[in-house]
Design an enzyme around this catalytic site. Structure first.
Site, PDB file in Angstrom:
ATOM      1  N   LYS A 188       0.806  -0.950  -0.315  1.00  0.00           N
ATOM      2  CA  LYS A 188      -0.357  -0.386   0.057  1.00  0.00           C
ATOM      3  C   LYS A 188       0.653   1.102   0.272  1.00  0.00           C
ATOM      4  O   LYS A 188       1.193   1.795   0.825  1.00  0.00           O
ATOM      5  CB  LYS A 188      -1.128   0.108   0.975  1.00  0.00           C
ATOM      6  CG  LYS A 188      -1.446   1.412   1.738  1.00  0.00           C
ATOM      7  CD  LYS A 188      -1.967   1.829   0.933  1.00  0.00           C
ATOM      8  CE  LYS A 188      -2.324   3.576   1.169  1.00  0.00           C
ATOM      9  NZ  LYS A 188      -2.118   4.823   1.466  1.00  0.00           N
ATOM     10  N   GLU A 264       7.930   1.206  11.855  1.00  0.00           N
ATOM     11  CA  GLU A 264       9.792   2.246  12.133  1.00  0.00           C
ATOM     12  C   GLU A 264       8.670   3.939  11.814  1.00  0.00           C
ATOM     13  O   GLU A 264       8.230   3.892  10.736  1.00  0.00           O
ATOM     14  CB  GLU A 264      10.182   2.410  10.542  1.00  0.00           C
ATOM     15  CG  GLU A 264      11.864   2.076  11.263  1.00  0.00           C
ATOM     16  CD  GLU A 264      11.738   3.299  10.335  1.00  0.00           C
ATOM     17  OE1 GLU A 264      11.400   4.891  10.950  1.00  0.00           O
ATOM     18  OE2 GLU A 264      12.194   4.459   9.225  1.00  0.00           O
ATOM     19  N   CYS A 299      12.835   9.911   7.792  1.00  0.00           N
ATOM     20  CA  CYS A 299      12.639   9.599   9.240  1.00  0.00           C
ATOM     21  C   CYS A 299      14.400   9.613  10.532  1.00  0.00           C
ATOM     22  O   CYS A 299      13.964  10.128  11.576  1.00  0.00           O
ATOM     23  CB  CYS A 299      12.688   8.628   9.600  1.00  0.00           C
ATOM     24  SG  CYS A 299      13.755   7.095   8.602  1.00  0.00           S
ATOM     25  N   GLU A 398       7.822  15.717  16.512  1.00  0.00           N
ATOM     26  CA  GLU A 398       8.387  15.584  15.196  1.00  0.00           C
ATOM     27  C   GLU A 398       8.104  16.224  14.539  1.00  0.00           C
ATOM     28  O   GLU A 398       6.755  16.630  13.797  1.00  0.00           O
ATOM     29  CB  GLU A 398       8.940  14.159  14.961  1.00  0.00           C
ATOM     30  CG  GLU A 398       9.246  14.035  13.073  1.00  0.00           C
ATOM     31  CD  GLU A 398       9.067  12.718  12.881  1.00  0.00           C
ATOM     32  OE1 GLU A 398       8.188  11.793  12.533  1.00  0.00           O
ATOM     33  OE2 GLU A 398       9.777  11.598  12.159  1.00  0.00           O
TER      34      GLU A 398
HETATM   35  P1  ADP Z   1       1.984  10.919   7.212  1.00  0.00           P
HETATM   36  O1  ADP Z   1       1.608  11.867   8.210  1.00  0.00           O
HETATM   37  O2  ADP Z   1       4.060  11.911   7.093  1.00  0.00           O
HETATM   38  O3  ADP Z   1       1.656  11.127   5.848  1.00  0.00           O
HETATM   39  P2  ADP Z   1       1.353   8.186   7.198  1.00  0.00           P
HETATM   40  O4  ADP Z   1       1.712   7.494   8.463  1.00  0.00           O
HETATM   41  O5  ADP Z   1      -0.286   8.697   7.705  1.00  0.00           O
HETATM   42  O6  ADP Z   1       2.285   9.270   7.782  1.00  0.00           O
HETATM   43  O7  ADP Z   1       1.559   7.847   6.267  1.00  0.00           O
HETATM   44  C1  ADP Z   1       2.183   6.236   5.915  1.00  0.00           C
HETATM   45  C2  ADP Z   1       1.150   5.456   5.491  1.00  0.00           C
HETATM   46  O8  ADP Z   1       0.668   4.879   6.271  1.00  0.00           O
HETATM   47  C3  ADP Z   1       0.684   5.982   4.556  1.00  0.00           C
HETATM   48  O9  ADP Z   1       1.223   4.442   3.143  1.00  0.00           O
HETATM   49  C4  ADP Z   1      -0.280   6.017   4.558  1.00  0.00           C
HETATM   50  O10 ADP Z   1      -1.570   5.848   3.237  1.00  0.00           O
HETATM   51  C5  ADP Z   1      -1.024   4.846   5.494  1.00  0.00           C
HETATM   52  N1  ADP Z   1      -1.654   5.265   6.024  1.00  0.00           N
HETATM   53  C6  ADP Z   1      -2.320   6.369   6.660  1.00  0.00           C
HETATM   54  N2  ADP Z   1      -3.669   6.301   7.166  1.00  0.00           N
HETATM   55  C7  ADP Z   1      -3.682   4.486   7.643  1.00  0.00           C
HETATM   56  C8  ADP Z   1      -5.323   4.027   8.345  1.00  0.00           C
HETATM   57  N3  ADP Z   1      -5.613   4.488   9.115  1.00  0.00           N
HETATM   58  N4  ADP Z   1      -4.695   2.811   7.682  1.00  0.00           N
HETATM   59  C9  ADP Z   1      -3.847   2.243   7.030  1.00  0.00           C
HETATM   60  N5  ADP Z   1      -2.391   2.889   6.474  1.00  0.00           N
HETATM   61  C10 ADP Z   1      -2.470   4.693   6.928  1.00  0.00           C
END
Ligand code: ADP
Length: 494
Positions: A188, A264, A299, A398
């Site tokens: 994903k 991570e 990161c 962060e």
């Molecule tokens: P950022 O806030 O820096 O974009 P995220 O942790 O939201 O970091 O995003 C990292 C990954 O997690 C992306 O691939 C995003 O689509 C995915 N993601 C965000 N929200 C969810 C969720 N509720 N469940 C699963 N994956 C998620």
């Protein structure tokens, strides 16, 4: 690197991307599409399939079927190795194309992206391809009438949720070991950095990976990511991203099949400069690069500079001087050192951190603002804030942007105490010529990786993993393989 080749690639229109499910490109089940905005100039680059829960279920079912019938796990190690080596070669052959596509999508400067993205991904895939036929099981030291055997078996279906800062590098950190030991994977990608990863997934099939072994679904995290996290048919979930999403993934696991979850997450990594550093000019250069490359969207970025009192003013001046010479701008120019911020939302969040830092008594000695707004893209000046106190927001949270907070210290003990004063523990550095002090810092700073007299650049031979709220489990090195295998025991009475 050749600017004219990069310019030719950037002039190409980008085709629309669909999911990769069961070896085929398929649109979203409801036909939905998501626009991809380029952070370089704010224009629409292309669209990707806006995945639905049904799309994700189909991808997981395909991965499960591929695992269960042994089309990949059942192949001899030498055959799996051949495919993965071919894949690494194809990534390398297409490196510039992959890098430019990725930069148009996520904004990382090409001078960093080419090496850190496709070339690093190829090296990672090759590393695990070469390792996969050197992994042995064990015979336990049992009594003579018993044979105790320990097998390392693939876990089955791995879900991999990838962030937007280094999609190929981090994607390969998960895909390499997961596929090497025979698992199927459902990828994903992040909303704002899907394209190069989807292209890299295509190359895996071109290299001979059987259909269904690697599926990739684009779309929103809270839609398709959630379906992946809640699936009863995913055995291990691996993730790099924010702490907030990391927490959600653990909840998904608890609410579904108790799948193993490896995270991570972020950091607030301390870069500690002592007056006895061997070369303060070098330290200033590396300090600036350690926070400002990729606009701070790293990161392990050294986002907290801790400087010994005696050299504080001179050292900050040196870092400012180096940083002022760094070129911010069009990430597809090879002389750019700081590319675009990934999205408008991220840029606004960065600017809000600077406001808060000022309100809390910090002094902005460089940057602090948006730049190049006329391009339509998302750019921010490298920003340095001094006088950041131990509990200030900028010392604790962060930013994930080009913002360096500076705090001074008087003694080694104070430096260690400041270094360990956050909930994170991902990376850190100490600059000193004193060997004993260097080892003492390695032992005392609570972190996954501690650099001495450098920052960043650790290669694939060493693990990267966080402690505390920076996560669990490791990417890179042979240790990463542990996440993707189950230990199975045979207890045989002779
Ligand atoms: P950022 O806030 O820096 O974009 P995220 O942790 O939201 O970091 O995003 C990292 C990954 O997690 C992306 O691939 C995003 O689509 C995915 N993601 C965000 N929200 C969810 C969720 N509720 N469940 C699963 N994956 C998620």
């Amino acid at each position: 690197m050749d600017q004219s080749k990069i310019d030719a690639l950037r002039a190409r229109p980008v085709a629309a991307f669909d999911h990769l499910i069961d070896g085929r490109h398929v649109a979203a089940s409801d036909g939905g599409r998501m626009e991809i905005i380029s952070p370089i100039d704010g224009t629409v680059l292309t669209t990707v399939a806006a995945g639905t829960p049904a799309d994700m279920e189909a991808a997981i079912a395909s991965a499960r079927a591929a695992f269960d019938d042994g089309r990949w796990a059942g192949q001899p190690p030498a055959a799996r190795k051949k495919v993965l080596l071919k894949w690494a070669d194809l990534i390398e052959v297409n490196a510039l194309e992959l890098a430019v596509l990725g930069v148009r999508d996520n904004g990382t400067e090409i001078s960093m992206a080419l090496k850190a993205e496709p070339l690093s991904a190829a090296a990672t895939i090759r590393y695990y391809a070469e390792a996969l036929d050197k992994i042995y099981g064990e015979i336990a030291p049992t009594p003579g009438n018993i044979l105790g055997m320990i097998y390392k078996e693939p876990v089955g279906v791995v879900g991999a949720i990838i962030p937007w800062n280094f999609p190929l590098m981090i994607g390969a950190w998960k895909l390499g070991p997961a596929l090497a030991v025979g698992n199927s994977v459902v990828l994903k990608p992040a909303e704002t950095a899907s394209l190069s990863l989807m292209r890299m997934a295509d190359l895996a099939l071109e290299a001979g990976l059987p259909p269904g072994v690697l599926n990739a679904v684009t779309g929103k995290g809270h839609v398709v990511g959630e379906t992946l996290g809640l699936s009863m048919d995913v055995d291990v979930l691996v993730f790099t991203g924010s702490g907030m999403t990391g927490r959600r993934l653990m909840e998904y696991s608890a609410r579904s099949n108790l799948k193993r979850v490896y995270l991570e997450l972020g950091g607030k990594s301390p870069n500690i400069v002592f007056a006895d550093a061997p070369d303060l000019d070098e330290a200033a250069k590396v300090t600036a690069a350690g926070i400002f490359r990729n606009a701070g969207q790293v990161c392990v970025a050294g986002s907290r500079l801790l400087v010994e009192d005696a050299i504080h003013d001179d050292f900050v001046a040196a870092v400012v001087k180096v940083s002022e010479a760094m070129r911010v701008g069009d990430p597809l120019r090879i002389d750019t050192q700081i590319g675009a911020v990934n999205s408008e939302a991220q840029l606004q969040a960065n600017l809000a951190f600077v406001d808060t830092a000022t309100r809390e008594g910090g002094r902005v000695v460089m940057g602090g603002s948006r730049v190049l707004q006329d391009t339509g893209g998302y750019y921010m000046a490298p920003t340095i804030v001094t006088g950041v106190t131990r509990d200030a927001t900028l010392a604790q949270k962060e930013v994930f942007g080009p913002v360096l907070g500076v705090t001074s210290f008087a003694t080694e003990e104070e430096a260690i105490s400041l270094a360990n004063s956050t909930v994170f523990g991902l990376a850190g550095a100490a600059w000193t010529s004193n060997l004993s002090r260097a080892h003492h810092m390695v032992k005392s700073v609570r972190t996954g990786v501690m650099h001495i007299n450098t920052y960043g650049g650790a290669d694939g031979t060493v693990p990267l993993g966080g402690v505390g709220q920076s996560g669990n489990g490791s990417d890179k090195s042979l240790h990463a393989i542990e996440k993707y295998v189950n230990l199975k025991t045979a207890w045989i009475k002779l």
